[in-house]
Design a protein around this motif. Structure first.
Motif, PDB file in Angstrom:
ATOM      1  N   GLU A 131       0.809  -1.316  -0.052  1.00  0.00           N
ATOM      2  CA  GLU A 131       0.002  -0.142   0.100  1.00  0.00           C
ATOM      3  C   GLU A 131       0.684   1.256  -0.122  1.00  0.00           C
ATOM      4  OE1 GLU A 131      -2.821   2.321   3.211  1.00  0.00           O
ATOM      5  OE2 GLU A 131      -2.692   0.141   3.159  1.00  0.00           O
ATOM      6  N   ILE A 132       2.014   1.175   0.620  1.00  0.00           N
ATOM      7  CA  ILE A 132       2.829   2.302   0.816  1.00  0.00           C
ATOM      8  C   ILE A 132       4.103   2.313  -0.014  1.00  0.00           C
ATOM      9  CG2 ILE A 132       1.922   3.255   2.986  1.00  0.00           C
ATOM     10  CD1 ILE A 132       4.445   1.984   4.426  1.00  0.00           C
ATOM     11  N   GLU A 133       4.171   1.129  -0.886  1.00  0.00           N
ATOM     12  CA  GLU A 133       5.447   1.148  -1.608  1.00  0.00           C
ATOM     13  C   GLU A 133       5.874   2.188  -2.377  1.00  0.00           C
ATOM     14  OE1 GLU A 133       8.695  -0.739  -2.165  1.00  0.00           O
ATOM     15  OE2 GLU A 133       6.787  -1.968  -1.352  1.00  0.00           O
ATOM     16  N   PRO A 134       5.071   3.127  -3.160  1.00  0.00           N
ATOM     17  CA  PRO A 134       5.479   4.266  -3.481  1.00  0.00           C
ATOM     18  C   PRO A 134       6.355   5.419  -2.744  1.00  0.00           C
ATOM     19  CG  PRO A 134       3.439   3.881  -4.557  1.00  0.00           C
ATOM     20  CD  PRO A 134       3.807   2.921  -3.411  1.00  0.00           C
ATOM     21  N   LEU A 135       5.656   5.521  -1.449  1.00  0.00           N
ATOM     22  CA  LEU A 135       6.003   6.407  -0.258  1.00  0.00           C
ATOM     23  C   LEU A 135       7.458   5.819   0.169  1.00  0.00           C
ATOM     24  CD1 LEU A 135       2.814   6.837   1.476  1.00  0.00           C
ATOM     25  CD2 LEU A 135       3.773   8.609   0.059  1.00  0.00           C
ATOM     26  N   LEU A 136       7.633   4.546   0.276  1.00  0.00           N
ATOM     27  CA  LEU A 136       8.768   4.098   0.817  1.00  0.00           C
ATOM     28  C   LEU A 136       9.976   4.379  -0.360  1.00  0.00           C
ATOM     29  CD1 LEU A 136       7.660   0.609   2.115  1.00  0.00           C
ATOM     30  CD2 LEU A 136       8.367   2.653   3.318  1.00  0.00           C
ATOM     31  N   GLU A 137       9.512   4.355  -1.485  1.00  0.00           N
ATOM     32  CA  GLU A 137      10.581   4.505  -2.893  1.00  0.00           C
ATOM     33  C   GLU A 137      10.924   5.967  -2.819  1.00  0.00           C
ATOM     34  OE1 GLU A 137       8.559   3.259  -5.988  1.00  0.00           O
ATOM     35  OE2 GLU A 137       8.742   1.170  -5.721  1.00  0.00           O
ATOM     36  N   GLU A 138      10.001   6.764  -2.253  1.00  0.00           N
ATOM     37  CA  GLU A 138      10.421   8.243  -2.326  1.00  0.00           C
ATOM     38  C   GLU A 138      11.171   8.486  -0.630  1.00  0.00           C
ATOM     39  OE1 GLU A 138      10.130  10.699  -4.613  1.00  0.00           O
ATOM     40  OE2 GLU A 138       9.494   8.916  -5.476  1.00  0.00           O
TER      41      GLU A 138
END
Length: 127
Positions: free
Chosen positions: A54-61
Protein backbone atom coordinates in the motif's frame (compact mmCIF):
# COMPACT_ATOMS: atom_id res chain seq x y z
CA UNK A 1 6.10 15.33 32.44
CA UNK A 2 3.62 15.33 29.60
CA UNK A 3 1.87 12.23 28.31
CA UNK A 4 0.01 11.31 25.12
CA UNK A 5 -2.09 8.33 24.16
CA UNK A 6 -2.22 6.95 20.64
CA UNK A 7 -4.89 4.50 19.54
CA UNK A 8 -4.05 2.42 16.46
CA UNK A 9 -7.20 0.65 15.26
CA UNK A 10 -6.45 0.52 11.53
CA UNK A 11 -4.36 -2.03 9.64
CA UNK A 12 -2.98 0.48 7.15
CA UNK A 13 0.82 0.79 7.32
CA UNK A 14 0.34 4.46 6.37
CA UNK A 15 -1.67 5.03 9.56
CA UNK A 16 0.98 3.19 11.54
CA UNK A 17 3.62 5.49 10.03
CA UNK A 18 1.67 8.58 11.11
CA UNK A 19 1.19 7.17 14.62
CA UNK A 20 4.88 6.29 14.93
CA UNK A 21 5.98 9.72 13.66
CA UNK A 22 3.81 11.30 16.34
CA UNK A 23 5.22 8.93 18.95
CA UNK A 24 8.83 9.71 18.00
CA UNK A 25 8.13 13.44 18.03
CA UNK A 26 6.61 13.18 21.50
CA UNK A 27 9.50 11.06 22.72
CA UNK A 28 11.99 13.66 21.44
CA UNK A 29 10.19 16.15 23.69
CA UNK A 30 10.45 13.84 26.74
CA UNK A 31 6.74 13.14 26.53
CA UNK A 32 5.50 9.77 27.73
CA UNK A 33 3.86 7.75 24.93
CA UNK A 34 1.20 5.08 25.34
CA UNK A 35 0.23 3.30 22.12
CA UNK A 36 -2.86 1.10 22.25
CA UNK A 37 -3.29 -1.40 19.40
CA UNK A 38 -6.86 -2.61 19.03
CA UNK A 39 -9.14 -4.15 16.40
CA UNK A 40 -7.44 -4.10 12.97
CA UNK A 41 -4.48 -2.23 14.45
CA UNK A 42 -3.42 -5.43 16.20
CA UNK A 43 -2.20 -6.76 12.86
CA UNK A 44 0.81 -4.43 13.19
CA UNK A 45 1.93 -6.43 16.22
CA UNK A 46 1.69 -9.86 14.61
CA UNK A 47 4.92 -11.77 14.12
CA UNK A 48 5.99 -12.38 10.55
CA UNK A 49 6.08 -10.47 7.27
CA UNK A 50 4.34 -7.13 6.97
CA UNK A 51 2.52 -6.13 3.78
CA UNK A 52 3.91 -2.78 2.64
CA UNK A 53 2.45 -2.80 -0.88
CA UNK A 54 0.00 0.00 0.00
CA UNK A 55 2.86 2.41 0.74
CA UNK A 56 5.50 1.14 -1.68
CA UNK A 57 5.59 4.45 -3.63
CA UNK A 58 6.08 6.37 -0.37
CA UNK A 59 8.89 4.06 0.69
CA UNK A 60 10.56 4.55 -2.69
CA UNK A 61 10.43 8.32 -2.09
CA UNK A 62 12.24 7.92 1.22
CA UNK A 63 9.52 7.46 3.82
CA UNK A 64 10.83 5.23 6.63
CA UNK A 65 9.36 1.77 7.01
CA UNK A 66 6.66 2.16 9.71
CA UNK A 67 7.59 -1.19 11.25
CA UNK A 68 11.18 0.00 11.65
CA UNK A 69 9.75 3.12 13.32
CA UNK A 70 7.74 0.92 15.70
CA UNK A 71 10.84 -1.13 16.54
CA UNK A 72 12.83 2.04 17.17
CA UNK A 73 10.10 3.65 19.31
CA UNK A 74 10.05 0.66 21.63
CA UNK A 75 13.84 0.22 21.64
CA UNK A 76 14.64 3.91 22.17
CA UNK A 77 11.71 4.82 24.41
CA UNK A 78 12.61 2.88 27.53
CA UNK A 79 10.24 3.68 30.37
CA UNK A 80 8.66 6.53 28.39
CA UNK A 81 7.00 4.19 25.84
CA UNK A 82 4.31 1.59 26.44
CA UNK A 83 2.80 -0.41 23.58
CA UNK A 84 -0.36 -2.29 24.48
CA UNK A 85 -2.01 -5.17 22.64
CA UNK A 86 -5.74 -5.16 23.41
CA UNK A 87 -6.62 -8.43 25.11
CA UNK A 88 -10.35 -7.90 24.55
CA UNK A 89 -9.78 -7.78 20.79
CA UNK A 90 -7.45 -10.80 20.95
CA UNK A 91 -10.18 -12.76 22.72
CA UNK A 92 -12.91 -11.55 20.38
CA UNK A 93 -10.91 -12.48 17.26
CA UNK A 94 -9.79 -15.73 18.92
CA UNK A 95 -6.13 -14.89 18.27
CA UNK A 96 -3.49 -16.55 20.38
CA UNK A 97 -1.41 -14.12 22.41
CA UNK A 98 1.66 -16.05 21.22
CA UNK A 99 1.06 -14.65 17.70
CA UNK A 100 1.90 -11.15 18.96
CA UNK A 101 5.51 -9.98 18.59
CA UNK A 102 6.64 -9.32 22.14
CA UNK A 103 9.69 -7.36 20.97
CA UNK A 104 7.35 -4.47 20.10
CA UNK A 105 4.62 -5.20 22.63
CA UNK A 106 5.34 -4.09 26.18
CA UNK A 107 1.94 -4.90 27.68
CA UNK A 108 -1.24 -6.92 27.16
CA UNK A 109 -4.35 -5.22 28.57
CA UNK A 110 -7.94 -4.31 27.87
CA UNK A 111 -9.70 -1.01 27.28
CA UNK A 112 -10.28 -0.34 30.98
CA UNK A 113 -6.53 -0.39 31.61
CA UNK A 114 -5.90 1.90 28.64
CA UNK A 115 -8.53 4.38 29.86
CA UNK A 116 -7.02 4.33 33.34
CA UNK A 117 -3.52 4.94 31.99
CA UNK A 118 -4.50 7.84 29.70
CA UNK A 119 -6.71 9.51 32.29
CA UNK A 120 -3.95 12.05 32.95
CA UNK A 121 -2.78 12.25 29.31
CA UNK A 122 -2.54 15.68 27.74
CA UNK A 123 -4.01 14.38 24.47
CA UNK A 124 -5.17 11.15 22.87
CA UNK A 125 -4.89 10.59 19.11
CA UNK A 126 -6.47 7.91 16.93
CA UNK A 127 -5.05 6.38 13.75
Amino acid sequence: MEKIGIIVDNDSPKNLAMAMNLGHTALASDTEVLVYFTFDGLTHLLEGENDLSEIEPLLEEGMPNPYDLLDALVADGGDLVTTVACTTTLDMLEWDQDAIDETVTTKFAGAATFLDEVENADQVFTF
